[in-house]
Design a protein around this motif. Structure first.
Motif, PDB file in Angstrom:
ATOM      1  N   VAL A 181       0.789  -1.075   0.072  1.00  0.00           N
ATOM      2  CA  VAL A 181       0.115   0.037  -0.068  1.00  0.00           C
ATOM      3  C   VAL A 181       1.072   1.292   0.043  1.00  0.00           C
ATOM      4  O   VAL A 181       1.585   1.225   0.974  1.00  0.00           O
ATOM      5  CB  VAL A 181      -1.038   0.095   1.208  1.00  0.00           C
ATOM      6  CG1 VAL A 181      -1.800   1.260   1.206  1.00  0.00           C
ATOM      7  CG2 VAL A 181      -1.690  -1.309   1.178  1.00  0.00           C
ATOM      8  N   LEU A 182       0.772   1.999  -0.895  1.00  0.00           N
ATOM      9  CA  LEU A 182       1.717   3.276  -1.317  1.00  0.00           C
ATOM     10  C   LEU A 182       0.848   4.418  -1.580  1.00  0.00           C
ATOM     11  O   LEU A 182       0.223   4.582  -2.563  1.00  0.00           O
ATOM     12  CB  LEU A 182       2.540   2.654  -2.385  1.00  0.00           C
ATOM     13  CG  LEU A 182       3.634   3.712  -2.953  1.00  0.00           C
ATOM     14  CD1 LEU A 182       4.680   4.068  -1.922  1.00  0.00           C
ATOM     15  CD2 LEU A 182       4.272   3.395  -4.235  1.00  0.00           C
ATOM     16  N   PRO A 183       0.998   5.447  -0.706  1.00  0.00           N
ATOM     17  CA  PRO A 183       0.570   6.786  -1.104  1.00  0.00           C
ATOM     18  C   PRO A 183       1.443   7.328  -2.305  1.00  0.00           C
ATOM     19  O   PRO A 183       2.598   7.055  -2.393  1.00  0.00           O
ATOM     20  CB  PRO A 183       0.776   7.552   0.311  1.00  0.00           C
ATOM     21  CG  PRO A 183       1.042   6.952   1.053  1.00  0.00           C
ATOM     22  CD  PRO A 183       1.476   5.514   0.570  1.00  0.00           C
ATOM     23  N   ALA A 184       0.584   7.977  -3.224  1.00  0.00           N
ATOM     24  CA  ALA A 184       1.394   8.690  -4.336  1.00  0.00           C
ATOM     25  C   ALA A 184       2.520   9.586  -3.762  1.00  0.00           C
ATOM     26  O   ALA A 184       2.271  10.394  -2.748  1.00  0.00           O
ATOM     27  CB  ALA A 184       0.497   9.534  -5.178  1.00  0.00           C
ATOM     28  N   ALA A 185       3.792   9.275  -4.367  1.00  0.00           N
ATOM     29  CA  ALA A 185       4.783   9.806  -3.584  1.00  0.00           C
ATOM     30  C   ALA A 185       5.017  11.362  -4.224  1.00  0.00           C
ATOM     31  O   ALA A 185       4.135  11.600  -4.842  1.00  0.00           O
ATOM     32  CB  ALA A 185       6.314   9.292  -4.187  1.00  0.00           C
ATOM     33  N   GLY A 189       7.636   8.948 -10.951  1.00  0.00           N
ATOM     34  CA  GLY A 189       8.927   7.860 -11.382  1.00  0.00           C
ATOM     35  C   GLY A 189       8.565   6.594 -11.235  1.00  0.00           C
ATOM     36  O   GLY A 189       9.273   5.542 -11.886  1.00  0.00           O
ATOM     37  N   LEU A 190       7.323   6.140 -10.613  1.00  0.00           N
ATOM     38  CA  LEU A 190       6.796   4.788 -10.584  1.00  0.00           C
ATOM     39  C   LEU A 190       6.470   4.395 -11.858  1.00  0.00           C
ATOM     40  O   LEU A 190       5.482   4.860 -12.269  1.00  0.00           O
ATOM     41  CB  LEU A 190       5.909   4.490  -9.344  1.00  0.00           C
ATOM     42  CG  LEU A 190       5.415   3.182  -8.884  1.00  0.00           C
ATOM     43  CD1 LEU A 190       6.384   2.105  -8.504  1.00  0.00           C
ATOM     44  CD2 LEU A 190       4.314   3.121  -8.035  1.00  0.00           C
ATOM     45  N   GLN A 191       6.844   3.059 -12.284  1.00  0.00           N
ATOM     46  CA  GLN A 191       6.457   2.456 -13.535  1.00  0.00           C
ATOM     47  C   GLN A 191       6.054   1.071 -13.424  1.00  0.00           C
ATOM     48  O   GLN A 191       6.725   0.359 -12.433  1.00  0.00           O
ATOM     49  CB  GLN A 191       7.490   2.613 -14.669  1.00  0.00           C
ATOM     50  CG  GLN A 191       7.816   4.267 -15.094  1.00  0.00           C
ATOM     51  CD  GLN A 191       8.673   4.132 -16.165  1.00  0.00           C
ATOM     52  OE1 GLN A 191       9.862   3.414 -16.581  1.00  0.00           O
ATOM     53  NE2 GLN A 191       8.262   5.009 -17.169  1.00  0.00           N
ATOM     54  N   VAL A 192       5.129   0.487 -13.938  1.00  0.00           N
ATOM     55  CA  VAL A 192       4.767  -0.933 -14.168  1.00  0.00           C
ATOM     56  C   VAL A 192       5.268  -1.588 -15.401  1.00  0.00           C
ATOM     57  O   VAL A 192       4.860  -1.005 -16.397  1.00  0.00           O
ATOM     58  CB  VAL A 192       3.411  -1.263 -13.606  1.00  0.00           C
ATOM     59  CG1 VAL A 192       2.440  -0.649 -14.540  1.00  0.00           C
ATOM     60  CG2 VAL A 192       3.105  -2.782 -13.566  1.00  0.00           C
ATOM     61  N   SER A 198       6.743  -3.446 -22.157  1.00  0.00           N
ATOM     62  CA  SER A 198       6.788  -2.009 -22.110  1.00  0.00           C
ATOM     63  C   SER A 198       6.626  -1.472 -20.768  1.00  0.00           C
ATOM     64  O   SER A 198       6.121  -2.259 -19.815  1.00  0.00           O
ATOM     65  CB  SER A 198       6.033  -1.538 -23.026  1.00  0.00           C
ATOM     66  OG  SER A 198       4.377  -1.583 -22.793  1.00  0.00           O
ATOM     67  N   TRP A 199       6.818  -0.281 -20.339  1.00  0.00           N
ATOM     68  CA  TRP A 199       6.940   0.182 -19.112  1.00  0.00           C
ATOM     69  C   TRP A 199       5.795   1.373 -19.169  1.00  0.00           C
ATOM     70  O   TRP A 199       5.724   2.390 -20.086  1.00  0.00           O
ATOM     71  CB  TRP A 199       8.011   0.818 -18.817  1.00  0.00           C
ATOM     72  CG  TRP A 199       9.037  -0.254 -18.534  1.00  0.00           C
ATOM     73  CD1 TRP A 199      10.110  -0.599 -18.977  1.00  0.00           C
ATOM     74  CD2 TRP A 199       9.266  -1.041 -17.071  1.00  0.00           C
ATOM     75  NE1 TRP A 199      10.866  -1.571 -18.548  1.00  0.00           N
ATOM     76  CE2 TRP A 199      10.507  -1.687 -17.299  1.00  0.00           C
ATOM     77  CE3 TRP A 199       8.689  -0.947 -15.720  1.00  0.00           C
ATOM     78  CZ2 TRP A 199      10.719  -2.659 -16.197  1.00  0.00           C
ATOM     79  CZ3 TRP A 199       9.010  -1.854 -14.739  1.00  0.00           C
ATOM     80  CH2 TRP A 199      10.079  -2.615 -15.144  1.00  0.00           C
ATOM     81  N   LEU A 200       4.826   1.334 -18.275  1.00  0.00           N
ATOM     82  CA  LEU A 200       3.790   2.288 -18.042  1.00  0.00           C
ATOM     83  C   LEU A 200       3.869   3.079 -16.863  1.00  0.00           C
ATOM     84  O   LEU A 200       4.354   2.681 -15.824  1.00  0.00           O
ATOM     85  CB  LEU A 200       2.292   1.524 -18.002  1.00  0.00           C
ATOM     86  CG  LEU A 200       2.038   0.831 -19.179  1.00  0.00           C
ATOM     87  CD1 LEU A 200       0.747   0.067 -18.948  1.00  0.00           C
ATOM     88  CD2 LEU A 200       2.074   1.388 -20.527  1.00  0.00           C
ATOM     89  N   ASP A 201       3.717   4.479 -16.878  1.00  0.00           N
ATOM     90  CA  ASP A 201       3.847   5.344 -15.701  1.00  0.00           C
ATOM     91  C   ASP A 201       2.582   5.002 -14.849  1.00  0.00           C
ATOM     92  O   ASP A 201       1.266   4.864 -15.331  1.00  0.00           O
ATOM     93  CB  ASP A 201       3.816   6.686 -16.065  1.00  0.00           C
ATOM     94  CG  ASP A 201       4.956   7.219 -16.784  1.00  0.00           C
ATOM     95  OD1 ASP A 201       6.053   6.697 -16.415  1.00  0.00           O
ATOM     96  OD2 ASP A 201       4.822   8.101 -17.693  1.00  0.00           O
ATOM     97  N   VAL A 202       2.734   4.763 -13.420  1.00  0.00           N
ATOM     98  CA  VAL A 202       1.611   4.698 -12.516  1.00  0.00           C
ATOM     99  C   VAL A 202       1.044   5.966 -12.272  1.00  0.00           C
ATOM    100  O   VAL A 202       1.712   6.859 -11.811  1.00  0.00           O
ATOM    101  CB  VAL A 202       2.183   3.960 -11.370  1.00  0.00           C
ATOM    102  CG1 VAL A 202       0.848   3.738 -10.308  1.00  0.00           C
ATOM    103  CG2 VAL A 202       2.684   2.583 -11.666  1.00  0.00           C
ATOM    104  N   HIS A 230       7.793  -3.800 -11.081  1.00  0.00           N
ATOM    105  CA  HIS A 230       7.827  -2.275 -11.241  1.00  0.00           C
ATOM    106  C   HIS A 230       9.320  -1.766 -10.953  1.00  0.00           C
ATOM    107  O   HIS A 230      10.152  -2.561 -10.422  1.00  0.00           O
ATOM    108  CB  HIS A 230       6.819  -1.854 -10.302  1.00  0.00           C
ATOM    109  CG  HIS A 230       6.667  -2.439  -9.026  1.00  0.00           C
ATOM    110  ND1 HIS A 230       6.463  -3.805  -8.580  1.00  0.00           N
ATOM    111  CD2 HIS A 230       7.225  -1.822  -7.846  1.00  0.00           C
ATOM    112  CE1 HIS A 230       6.807  -3.907  -7.331  1.00  0.00           C
ATOM    113  NE2 HIS A 230       7.141  -2.638  -6.928  1.00  0.00           N
ATOM    114  N   ARG A 231       9.346  -0.485 -11.199  1.00  0.00           N
ATOM    115  CA  ARG A 231      10.668   0.259 -10.940  1.00  0.00           C
ATOM    116  C   ARG A 231      10.555   1.787 -10.426  1.00  0.00           C
ATOM    117  O   ARG A 231       9.209   2.094 -10.930  1.00  0.00           O
ATOM    118  CB  ARG A 231      11.559   0.003 -12.115  1.00  0.00           C
ATOM    119  CG  ARG A 231      10.882   0.807 -13.396  1.00  0.00           C
ATOM    120  CD  ARG A 231      11.954   0.634 -14.736  1.00  0.00           C
ATOM    121  NE  ARG A 231      11.478   1.372 -15.596  1.00  0.00           N
ATOM    122  CZ  ARG A 231      12.149   1.299 -16.878  1.00  0.00           C
ATOM    123  NH1 ARG A 231      13.287   0.452 -17.143  1.00  0.00           N
ATOM    124  NH2 ARG A 231      11.643   2.080 -17.890  1.00  0.00           N
TER     125      ARG A 231
END
Length: 279
Positions: A181-185, A189-192, A198-202, A230-231
């Motif tokens: 569980v992660l509040p938006a930072a 920068g977070l991608q899935v 391919s990489w998608l921006d969360v 994710h990264r």
């Protein structure tokens, strides 16, 4: 694959949330019960802590894994050879916390755990029968009174330009636990990673909360719920001078919970921590 933001208060939010988890490994909720003001206050308090020398008074204890982890001992993601560009602090219910920071961070821990418990109910409610039959006990019972659930305060420092070649803030990885569980930072920068690689921006609109599946839920569901890669990528341009704080809550079962025929939660966790070089 597309990540849609789901209104927590919508009549079909539980069903839509679990559908998103199943299809993408992630769910993004708006209008949830976690206080945005509390999260903002924590970001400010802990940014000041990471900027101070006080953090070195709370160096982590290997036997308990609580306290401050400097960049020099930061994780190296499974399959990677370069350490992530980050430092962090581990908060457990019975762990060490600077007294001036205790009130808000423990309040957040309690509220995030309560939301996580509800989300596990949603997951079980919308698990097909052939999946829910695999759960050794109800998903929410797995975490009841658990002292294993970890709140990590992550600090990604500004980029200096001298970083090791190939190093990024958080290399591609999957989480170990049931749900994260992660509040938006305070910075993007977070991608899935999509199924095609391919990489998608969360979606990281401030005030949203982001949930992703960890390996333990994948194991307990027989692979039905995927633990998605994710990264956190490095910022560019003027954003390189900005810190990034994030607050992932890693939801862990009690150690003796049976995840599958192969693993208890404790066995699974220790195997993964050895792979990461943490123990």
């Amino acid at each position: 694959m597309k990540l849609e933001t789901i209104d927590y208060r919508a009549p079909d939010s539980a069903e839509q949330f679990v559908k998103s988890l199943r299809e993408t490994g992630f769910g993004v909720l708006s209008n949830h019960p976690i206080s945005q003001e509390l999260v903002e206050t924590i970001y400010k308090e802990w940014q000041a802590f990471f900027n101070s020398d006080e953090k070195n008074d709370y160096l982590f204890k290997p036997e308990t894994q609580d306290g401050f982890f400097p960049a020099s001992v930061s994780e190296t993601a499974k399959g990677h050879k370069v350490k992530d560009i980050k430092e962090y602090y581990h908060v457990y219910p019975n762990g060490r916390i600077p007294e001036s920071l205790r009130k808000n961070i423990t309040t957040y821990y309690e509220h995030a755990n309560a939301l996580a418990s509800e989300l596990l109910k949603w997951v079980e409610q919308y698990s097909p029968d052939f999946v829910s039959q695999k759960y050794s006990i109800a998903l929410e019972k797995m975490i009841e009174n658990s002292h294993q659930t970890l709140l990590r305060i992550l600090h990604y420092p500004p980029m200096s330009g001298d970083e090791e070649v190939g190093a990024i803030r958080a290399a591609a990885h999957e989480d170990i636990n049931l749900l994260t569980v992660l509040p938006a930072a305070n910075e993007p920068g977070l991608q899935v990673q999509a199924q095609d690689g391919s990489w998608l921006d969360v979606p990281s609109d401030f005030g949203n909360i982001i949930i992703n599946i960890g390996d333990m839920l994948q194991e307990a569901s027989g692979g039905y719920f995927p633990s998605t890669t994710h990264r956190v990528i490095n910022p560019e341009g003027s954003d390189m001078s900005k810190s990034r704080i994030s607050l992932p809550l890693f939801l862990h079962p009690n150690p003796d919970v049976v995840l599958s025929e192969k693993y208890t939660a404790d066995e699974y966790l220790k195997e993964r921590l050895r792979e990461l070089g943490v123990i």
